[in-house]
Every structure is written in C-alpha cells, then in structure tokens.
Design a protein around this motif. Structure first.
Motif, mmCIF file in Angstrom:
data_model
loop_
_atom_site.group_PDB
_atom_site.id
_atom_site.type_symbol
_atom_site.label_atom_id
_atom_site.label_comp_id
_atom_site.label_asym_id
_atom_site.label_seq_id
_atom_site.Cartn_x
_atom_site.Cartn_y
_atom_site.Cartn_z
ATOM 1 N N ALA A 75 0.819 -1.214 0.000
ATOM 2 C CA ALA A 75 0.000 0.000 0.000
ATOM 3 C C ALA A 75 0.859 1.272 0.000
ATOM 4 C CB ALA A 75 -0.955 -0.003 1.193
ATOM 5 N N PRO A 76 1.978 1.313 0.763
ATOM 6 C CA PRO A 76 2.835 2.510 0.712
ATOM 7 C C PRO A 76 3.399 2.769 -0.684
ATOM 8 C CG PRO A 76 3.345 1.201 2.657
ATOM 9 C CD PRO A 76 2.434 0.372 1.804
ATOM 10 N N VAL A 77 3.652 1.705 -1.458
ATOM 11 C CA VAL A 77 4.169 1.871 -2.813
ATOM 12 C C VAL A 77 3.106 2.536 -3.686
ATOM 13 C CG1 VAL A 77 5.096 0.696 -4.854
ATOM 14 C CG2 VAL A 77 5.615 -0.183 -2.561
ATOM 15 N N VAL A 78 1.850 2.150 -3.504
ATOM 16 C CA VAL A 78 0.749 2.763 -4.251
ATOM 17 C C VAL A 78 0.671 4.257 -3.933
ATOM 18 C CG1 VAL A 78 -1.748 2.822 -4.576
ATOM 19 C CG2 VAL A 78 -0.569 0.625 -4.387
ATOM 20 N N LYS A 79 0.813 4.602 -2.663
ATOM 21 C CA LYS A 79 0.775 6.017 -2.263
ATOM 22 C C LYS A 79 1.910 6.793 -2.920
ATOM 23 C CE LYS A 79 -1.506 5.413 2.234
ATOM 24 N NZ LYS A 79 -1.406 5.602 3.693
ATOM 25 N N ASP A 80 3.103 6.175 -2.963
ATOM 26 C CA ASP A 80 4.249 6.827 -3.612
ATOM 27 C C ASP A 80 3.989 7.057 -5.095
ATOM 28 O OD1 ASP A 80 5.704 6.940 -1.280
ATOM 29 O OD2 ASP A 80 6.826 5.083 -1.669
ATOM 30 N N ILE A 81 3.393 6.079 -5.747
ATOM 31 C CA ILE A 81 3.115 6.192 -7.188
ATOM 32 C C ILE A 81 2.185 7.375 -7.454
ATOM 33 C CG2 ILE A 81 1.940 5.078 -9.132
ATOM 34 C CD1 ILE A 81 3.033 2.396 -8.067
ATOM 35 N N TRP B 159 4.158 10.657 -6.835
ATOM 36 C CA TRP B 159 5.085 10.960 -7.931
ATOM 37 C C TRP B 159 4.329 11.476 -9.156
ATOM 38 C CZ3 TRP B 159 7.733 5.592 -7.058
ATOM 39 C CH2 TRP B 159 8.619 5.697 -5.977
ATOM 40 N N ARG B 160 3.206 10.871 -9.412
ATOM 41 C CA ARG B 160 2.410 11.340 -10.551
ATOM 42 C C ARG B 160 1.917 12.758 -10.310
ATOM 43 N NH1 ARG B 160 2.263 10.934 -15.897
ATOM 44 N NH2 ARG B 160 0.160 10.938 -16.782
ATOM 45 N N LEU B 161 1.509 13.038 -9.073
ATOM 46 C CA LEU B 161 1.038 14.370 -8.702
ATOM 47 C C LEU B 161 2.162 15.400 -8.821
ATOM 48 C CD1 LEU B 161 -1.520 15.803 -7.631
ATOM 49 C CD2 LEU B 161 -0.674 15.408 -5.316
ATOM 50 N N ALA B 162 3.409 14.940 -8.599
ATOM 51 C CA ALA B 162 4.569 15.829 -8.686
ATOM 52 C C ALA B 162 5.018 16.052 -10.134
ATOM 53 C CB ALA B 162 5.721 15.258 -7.867
ATOM 54 N N GLY B 163 4.335 15.397 -11.090
ATOM 55 C CA GLY B 163 4.654 15.632 -12.491
ATOM 56 C C GLY B 163 5.506 14.571 -13.155
ATOM 57 N N PHE B 164 5.770 13.480 -12.449
ATOM 58 C CA PHE B 164 6.569 12.410 -13.032
ATOM 59 C C PHE B 164 5.777 11.710 -14.141
ATOM 60 C CE2 PHE B 164 8.827 13.202 -9.214
ATOM 61 C CZ PHE B 164 10.091 12.650 -9.322
ATOM 62 N N SER B 165 6.475 11.337 -15.218
ATOM 63 C CA SER B 165 5.826 10.565 -16.285
ATOM 64 C C SER B 165 5.721 9.111 -15.849
ATOM 65 C CB SER B 165 6.643 10.654 -17.578
ATOM 66 O OG SER B 165 7.871 9.956 -17.434
ATOM 67 N N TYR B 166 4.932 8.329 -16.603
ATOM 68 C CA TYR B 166 4.816 6.903 -16.293
ATOM 69 C C TYR B 166 6.185 6.232 -16.371
ATOM 70 C CZ TYR B 166 -0.209 7.611 -17.087
ATOM 71 O OH TYR B 166 -1.503 8.048 -17.029
ATOM 72 N N GLY B 167 6.958 6.594 -17.391
ATOM 73 C CA GLY B 167 8.289 6.016 -17.550
ATOM 74 C C GLY B 167 9.213 6.370 -16.398
ATOM 75 N N VAL C 188 -5.897 5.920 -1.172
ATOM 76 C CA VAL C 188 -5.658 7.274 -1.686
ATOM 77 C C VAL C 188 -6.875 8.156 -1.393
ATOM 78 C CG1 VAL C 188 -5.208 8.632 -3.766
ATOM 79 C CG2 VAL C 188 -4.203 6.346 -3.528
ATOM 80 N N GLU C 189 -6.612 9.384 -0.976
ATOM 81 C CA GLU C 189 -7.703 10.330 -0.710
ATOM 82 C C GLU C 189 -8.347 10.775 -2.025
ATOM 83 O OE1 GLU C 189 -6.197 13.588 1.529
ATOM 84 O OE2 GLU C 189 -5.451 12.336 3.172
ATOM 85 N N GLN C 190 -9.628 11.114 -1.948
ATOM 86 C CA GLN C 190 -10.385 11.519 -3.130
ATOM 87 C C GLN C 190 -9.764 12.734 -3.808
ATOM 88 O OE1 GLN C 190 -13.730 10.065 -4.272
ATOM 89 N NE2 GLN C 190 -12.788 11.044 -6.051
ATOM 90 N N SER C 191 -9.308 13.704 -3.019
ATOM 91 C CA SER C 191 -8.741 14.936 -3.587
ATOM 92 C C SER C 191 -7.479 14.641 -4.398
ATOM 93 C CB SER C 191 -8.429 15.939 -2.474
ATOM 94 O OG SER C 191 -7.498 15.381 -1.544
ATOM 95 N N ILE C 192 -6.613 13.770 -3.863
ATOM 96 C CA ILE C 192 -5.387 13.404 -4.576
ATOM 97 C C ILE C 192 -5.734 12.636 -5.850
ATOM 98 C CG2 ILE C 192 -3.308 11.964 -4.483
ATOM 99 C CD1 ILE C 192 -3.103 12.628 -1.516
ATOM 100 N N PHE C 193 -6.676 11.711 -5.740
ATOM 101 C CA PHE C 193 -7.094 10.929 -6.901
ATOM 102 C C PHE C 193 -7.619 11.841 -8.008
ATOM 103 C CE2 PHE C 193 -10.002 8.346 -9.425
ATOM 104 C CZ PHE C 193 -9.277 7.179 -9.615
ATOM 105 N N VAL D 189 -4.804 13.729 -9.743
ATOM 106 C CA VAL D 189 -4.035 12.855 -10.634
ATOM 107 C C VAL D 189 -4.807 12.590 -11.923
ATOM 108 C CG1 VAL D 189 -3.138 10.508 -10.915
ATOM 109 C CG2 VAL D 189 -2.676 11.775 -8.812
ATOM 110 N N GLN D 190 -6.130 12.439 -11.822
ATOM 111 C CA GLN D 190 -6.930 12.219 -13.032
ATOM 112 C C GLN D 190 -6.873 13.438 -13.948
ATOM 113 O OE1 GLN D 190 -7.685 8.997 -13.204
ATOM 114 N NE2 GLN D 190 -6.824 9.151 -11.137
ATOM 115 N N GLN D 191 -6.839 14.621 -13.347
ATOM 116 C CA GLN D 191 -6.738 15.839 -14.136
ATOM 117 C C GLN D 191 -5.390 15.907 -14.855
ATOM 118 O OE1 GLN D 191 -9.205 18.213 -14.683
ATOM 119 N NE2 GLN D 191 -7.713 18.836 -16.239
ATOM 120 N N ILE D 192 -4.337 15.500 -14.156
ATOM 121 C CA ILE D 192 -3.008 15.460 -14.769
ATOM 122 C C ILE D 192 -2.995 14.462 -15.921
ATOM 123 C CG2 ILE D 192 -0.611 14.748 -14.390
ATOM 124 C CD1 ILE D 192 -0.859 15.871 -11.547
ATOM 125 N N ASN D 193 -3.584 13.304 -15.698
ATOM 126 C CA ASN D 193 -3.638 12.274 -16.742
ATOM 127 C C ASN D 193 -4.367 12.787 -17.978
ATOM 128 O OD1 ASN D 193 -2.359 10.556 -14.957
ATOM 129 N ND2 ASN D 193 -4.238 9.491 -14.349
#
Length: 354
Positions: free
Chosen positions: A217-223, A226-234, A320-325, A328-332
């Motif tokens: 679960a902590p790995v999922v939170k990190d993912i 990182w996505r929220l911070a602007g990291f690409s999938y790669g 994951v909290e709803q706000s973070i989710f 991230v969807q907006q970034i996607n």
C-alpha cells in the motif's frame, strides 16, 4: 495324376522364394518400432495457483510424463502449457505453438490427460481428431479416456463424438450458471477477481472482501505522489526499478500466490502504472465487469465502456484520498490532450513536407 514339368517346378520354387523373402522383409520392418516425436499438452481453465491436491499444470505434466516413461516408441519433443485458458475455443498460445511444430514436422504424436483438457468445443475438437490430425499423420492419445488413434480398438467414433458433445454441453452449462452467480456477486460489491489489486489482499475471514496489504500500500501512495509531482509513467517505472521494488506479478510470485515461473522476473511496465493511477479501487470502491465473455453464447472477451462497469462504493478501506485521486486524473487528462496535440502536429508537419 498329372505330372509337373521341370519349368513349372522352377517357377513354383522361385515364387515361394520371392514370397519368403517378402515375408522376411515385412517381419524385419515390423520389428523396427516407429519412434514418435511427442508433444505433451497441458491445459487449465483457471490459472494454476499451485494448490496441493488440485488439478494443477504440474500434476497433469507428471501424469503424462509417467505415461511415456519407459516406452521406447515415445521420444519427448516438448511440453506445451496453456495455464488459465478456456477449452471452448482453440485460440491458445501453447496450443498454437504446438500446432506450428506439428506443421514443421517436429511433432507427430500429441498426448493429453483427457479430451476435456484438449478442448471442450464439440465441432472444433472433432475437426482436429477426425480430419486435421489424420491428414498431418499425427497420433493422438487421451490417457484417462483410453483413446489412442493408433489403436482403433481403443475407441470408436460414436463414443468420441459423445465425449466431445458432453464436454461442450458441460462447458456451456457451467458458463451460463457461473456467469449469473458471479454477476450477482459483483452487484453486491463482492470481489471475485483472481488476484486482489496491488496494494490490497483478500481478507482471511472473507475472501470476497479486500483489506490493506501493509507491504505494498505505501508503494501505491508513492506512485500517486510521484504522478502528482509531475513524473511521467516512464519516470515512475525507473524509480521503482532502481529501488528494487518488485512489480505486482513478481510480488505475487514471491509471496506464493502464484507458482508459475513466468511471473518470477516480470518488470514494472508503463501500462501497470497507468492502470494503478486510474483505478478507483484505491478510493475504497469495488470496480468489476470491465470485460465480458460469454462462453455459452459464443461471445469472445471484449472490453466494455466505463458506464457499463459494475462499481460499488465504500466496500473496503481506501489507500488514496479523493482529492489526490481527482488531481491525478486531471493530470492524466492533460497529458493525454498534450500527447494528442503533439501527434497531430507531427502528422501535419509530415504532410507539409510531402
């Protein structure tokens, strides 16, 4: 009594000599036993979890190996396995590889545990056994059914048709009944998947309910972070790989959830990250029915539109909290739009250059 001339005696003697020589040659030919190049074919309709006592890929293979052991007429060429594949059609990787080797002349004998492992489609199974295999010169053996096409006394075509028909009807009947039951479970929010989503595990008290996996679960939170911070999938794939974190498939192999070695070295992939950051399961919702397959209606598996998915909210603890989710969807979405613009621009540029 009529006398036999010397010429007749000579012709008779020569004829007997030719006949005896032919008999000797036939005897020598029969004494040289044909060596068959064998393919052992193993199929499981449910992915092998490796549970002892169950019909696993390993137990099927051991049965087939023991069958050919000590028989000089069998030379094992290869073992072909379809793990977690339906028998209602023959679009299976292992089966297709085996048939390629048959057509190349590398295999001329196929051995299976029983007819149901070979296939449960009445028409297609009959085509292979009655037309394709005889045409290609392939010997077929179903061990538990006592079928051997090299020994006509071991079976008759009527019983063969009946067995194939029973397998076909059984598969369709089971598919219809199970499909209805599973759909009802999905609508109640009960988890019916083969594996829990990465970050979760099945509850020991109720296998249809998901609970947090404290290790992943902590790995999922990190993912998500990182996505929220602007990291690409790669970028995320590289970070996880550099940190030595096992991919979901490899983690299941390491924890004993699956035993097939193909999962042992599965790396992180961009598709895996994309799936994680877009999955509402991490909000605590059970999301199922993304794909549909109806064996008894002859429908192949197909992806469904999102409005046809079965989503039941608040069935388990969120990671994951709803706000973070939502962010991230907006970034996607933004990234997808930017990618479309870039692709369109490149196409227009190529057209201008032409």
């Amino acid at each position: 009594m009529a006398r036999i001339s010397r010429i007749q005696k000579r012709e008779f003697s020569q004829g007997m000599e030719v006949k005896n020589n032919a008999a000797e040659k036939n005897s020598e030919k029969n004494s040289i036993q044909k060596i068959y190049h064998v393919a052992l074919y193993v199929r499981l309709s449910v992915l092998d979890g490796g549970h002892k006592g169950s019909d696993t890929a390993e137990t099927q293979e051991l049965l087939l190996r023991s069958f050919i052991e000590g028989k000089a007429c069998f030379s094992l060429f290869s073992v072909y396995v379809d793990n977690g594949e339906t028998g209602v059609n023959f679009k299976r990787d292992g089966f297709e590889r085996m048939m390629e080797d048959v057509r190349e002349g590398l295999v001329d004998c196929i051995i299976v545990k029983d007819l149901s492992r070979f296939g449960r489609n009445y028409i297609e199974a009959g085509e292979y056994l009655e037309k394709i295999f005889p045409f290609l010169g392939v010997r077929f053996i179903a061990v538990n059914d006592g079928i051997d096409t090299d020994n006509p006394a071991s079976f008759d075509y009527l019983s063969l048709h009946l067995k194939n028909l029973v397998n076909d009807v059984y598969a369709r009947d089971i598919s219809a009944k199970i499909g209805t039951v599973l759909h009802e479970k999905q609508e109640r929010g009960e988890f019916i998947g083969a594996w829990a989503a990465y970050g979760y595990q099945r509850s020991r008290e109720d296998k249809h309910r998901l609970v947090i996996d404290e290790k992943t679960a902590p790995v999922v939170k990190d993912i998500f972070a990182w996505r929220l911070a602007g990291f690409s999938y790669g970028d995320i794939v590289r970070k996880l790989t550099e940190q030595g974190i096992p991919s979901p498939s490899r983690y299941r192999y390491m924890t004993g959830l699956v035993h097939h070695k193909r999962f042992m070295k599965t790396p992180w992939r961009v598709e895996t990250i994309r799936w994680i950051v877009g999955n509402e399961v991490y909000l605590g919702h059970t999301v199922q029915g993304r794909k549909r397959e109806s064996l008894f209606l002859g429908e192949r598996r197909k992806s469904l539109q999102k409005n046809k998915w079965i989503v039941v909210e608040n069935t388990h603890e969120a990671i994951v909290e709803q706000s973070i989710f939502n962010q991230v969807q907006q970034i996607n979405q933004t990234k997808r739009q930017e990618r479309k613009v870039r692709v369109k621009s490149l196409l227009e540029e190529e057209e201008e250059n032409e």
